[in-house]
Design an enzyme around this catalytic site. Structure first.
Site, PDB file in Angstrom:
ATOM      1  CB  SER A  10      -0.957  -0.050   1.412  1.00  0.00           C
ATOM      2  OG  SER A  10      -1.358   1.312   1.408  1.00  0.00           O
ATOM      3  CG  HIS A  35      -3.893  -1.607  -1.351  1.00  0.00           C
ATOM      4  ND1 HIS A  35      -5.168  -2.324  -1.766  1.00  0.00           N
ATOM      5  CD2 HIS A  35      -4.391  -0.798  -0.391  1.00  0.00           C
ATOM      6  CE1 HIS A  35      -6.266  -1.868  -0.782  1.00  0.00           C
ATOM      7  NE2 HIS A  35      -5.697  -0.847  -0.214  1.00  0.00           N
ATOM      8  CG  ASP A  37      -5.115   2.511   1.017  1.00  0.00           C
ATOM      9  OD1 ASP A  37      -6.037   1.844   0.727  1.00  0.00           O
ATOM     10  OD2 ASP A  37      -3.913   2.144   1.331  1.00  0.00           O
ATOM     11  CG  MET A  39      -8.229   7.397   2.634  1.00  0.00           C
ATOM     12  SD  MET A  39      -7.160   7.464   4.042  1.00  0.00           S
ATOM     13  CE  MET A  39      -6.343   5.919   4.373  1.00  0.00           C
ATOM     14  CG  HIS A  68      -9.227   0.483  -0.333  1.00  0.00           C
ATOM     15  ND1 HIS A  68      -8.630   0.196   0.937  1.00  0.00           N
ATOM     16  CD2 HIS A  68     -10.577   0.422  -0.213  1.00  0.00           C
ATOM     17  CE1 HIS A  68      -9.649   0.189   1.862  1.00  0.00           C
ATOM     18  NE2 HIS A  68     -10.875   0.258   1.178  1.00  0.00           N
ATOM     19  CG  MET A  70     -11.232   3.656   2.157  1.00  0.00           C
ATOM     20  SD  MET A  70      -9.732   3.683   3.310  1.00  0.00           S
ATOM     21  CE  MET A  70      -8.405   3.360   1.789  1.00  0.00           C
ATOM     22  CG  MET A 139     -11.831  -2.237   5.476  1.00  0.00           C
ATOM     23  SD  MET A 139     -10.292  -1.755   4.776  1.00  0.00           S
ATOM     24  CE  MET A 139      -9.218  -1.283   6.127  1.00  0.00           C
ATOM     25  CG  ASP A 177      -6.267  -2.686   3.248  1.00  0.00           C
ATOM     26  OD1 ASP A 177      -5.121  -2.483   3.670  1.00  0.00           O
ATOM     27  OD2 ASP A 177      -7.180  -1.960   2.835  1.00  0.00           O
TER      28      ASP A 177
HETATM   29  C1  DX5 Z   1      -6.138   1.623   5.818  1.00  0.00           C
HETATM   30  C2  DX5 Z   1      -5.698   1.435   4.359  1.00  0.00           C
HETATM   31  C3  DX5 Z   1      -4.834   0.329   4.333  1.00  0.00           C
HETATM   32  C4  DX5 Z   1      -3.519   1.032   4.785  1.00  0.00           C
HETATM   33  C5  DX5 Z   1      -2.971  -0.339   5.495  1.00  0.00           C
HETATM   34  O1  DX5 Z   1      -7.341   2.402   5.880  1.00  0.00           O
HETATM   35  O2  DX5 Z   1      -6.901   1.016   3.624  1.00  0.00           O
HETATM   36  O3  DX5 Z   1      -4.606  -0.036   2.995  1.00  0.00           O
HETATM   37  O4  DX5 Z   1      -2.516   1.607   4.036  1.00  0.00           O
HETATM   38  O5  DX5 Z   1      -1.792   0.090   6.312  1.00  0.00           O
HETATM   39  P1  DX5 Z   1      -1.093  -0.960   7.377  1.00  0.00           P
HETATM   40  O6  DX5 Z   1      -0.810  -2.421   6.571  1.00  0.00           O
HETATM   41  O7  DX5 Z   1       0.134  -0.488   7.733  1.00  0.00           O
HETATM   42  O8  DX5 Z   1      -2.109  -1.383   8.292  1.00  0.00           O
HETATM   43 ZN    ZN Z   2      -6.553  -0.022   1.619  1.00  0.00          ZN
END
Ligand code: DX5
Ligand code: ZN
Length: 224
Positions: A10, A35, A37, A39, A68, A70, A139, A177
């Site tokens: 990620s 990956h 993310d 947000m 992903h 969010m 999650m 994740d």
């Molecule tokens: C959290 C993200 C993850 C995050 C995971 O909301 O969706 O993808 O990057 O990070 P680690 O592996 O450090 O928990």
């Molecule tokens: Zn993620």
């Protein structure tokens, strides 16, 4: 059918001063997915990055861009995500008002469709859409930040989903994740996950070494 186990670093935990370089380090070491993310500061408290950043790193690697989302009402950005290089788009069941329609929209754009569930969301949220999905993202922390602790109750959720997928004869990837590290990766693989996101556990001082370590652990497990 034997499923492929995949490591998905990620980039949320990467060093943004040299994002392209960081991506090359983990993909050259063998990671097949990246990956990504996104947000929005609404669905989750934090804001990460969006289209310009994703687009700017598209030519750094051929690996699968596993996006992903969010974000609230993800329909607004599906097309943009594909335009900037997404190969797979995952939306949250909690954020899509018309989940079935959103899944069909993702598929009509020619990319893989995934749905993510927060830790407290029951698997039954997927009851009428599961056969349409390429992937379910479970999650294993509450979304929003890297570096959180794996929630142990999620192991049973992974196991139950894998069982359901088998019973229904589905060709389903299960991605986990949050909080995946040396202490938890075997647990999720054993329960039936086959795509492991790794944020803080991968982007540490030894990025290449971490990728190789997790890939070799993943190679010990076979998921059907
Ligand atoms: C959290 C993200 C993850 C995050 C995971 O909301 O969706 O993808 O990057 O990070 P680690 O592996 O450090 O928990
Ligand atoms: Zn993620």
């Amino acid at each position: 059918m034997e499923r492929k186990n995949v490591l998905a670093p990620s980039i949320l935990s990467a060093d943004f001063r040299c994002l392209g370089e960081d991506i090359q380090r983990v993909t050259k070491a063998g990671a097949e997915y990246l990956h990504i993310d996104v947000m929005d500061g609404m669905f989750v408290p934090s804001i990460s990055f969006g289209m310009p950043v994703i687009k700017s790193v598209r030519d750094v690697t051929d690996c699968v861009f596993d996006v992903h989302l969010m974000i609230e009402n993800p329909d607004r950005y599906l097309e943009d995500m594909v335009k900037c290089g997404a190969d797979s788009i995952t939306v949250h069941a909690e954020a899509a008002k018309h989940l079935h329609r959103t899944i069909q929209s993702i598929k009509s754009l020619g990319v893989r469709a995934g749905v993510a569930l927060n830790p407290a969301t029951p698997l039954s949220a997927l009851d009428y859409v599961l056969p349409d999905l390429d992937m379910v993202l479970l999650m294993t922390v509450n979304p929003g930040f890297g570096g959180q602790k794996y929630i142990p109750a999620m192991t049973e959720k992974i196991r139950t989903l894998r069982m359901k997928a088998k019973e229904q004869g589905l060709n389903l990837d299960i991605e986990v994740d949050g909080g995946i590290n040396d202490d938890t990766i075997r647990t999720v693989l054993e329960a039936g996950a086959n795509i492991c996101v790794g944020g803080s556990a991968v982007f540490n001082e030894d990025r290449e070494g971490s990728v190789r370590k997790y890939l070799s652990i993943m190679a010990e497990y076979t998921t059907y």
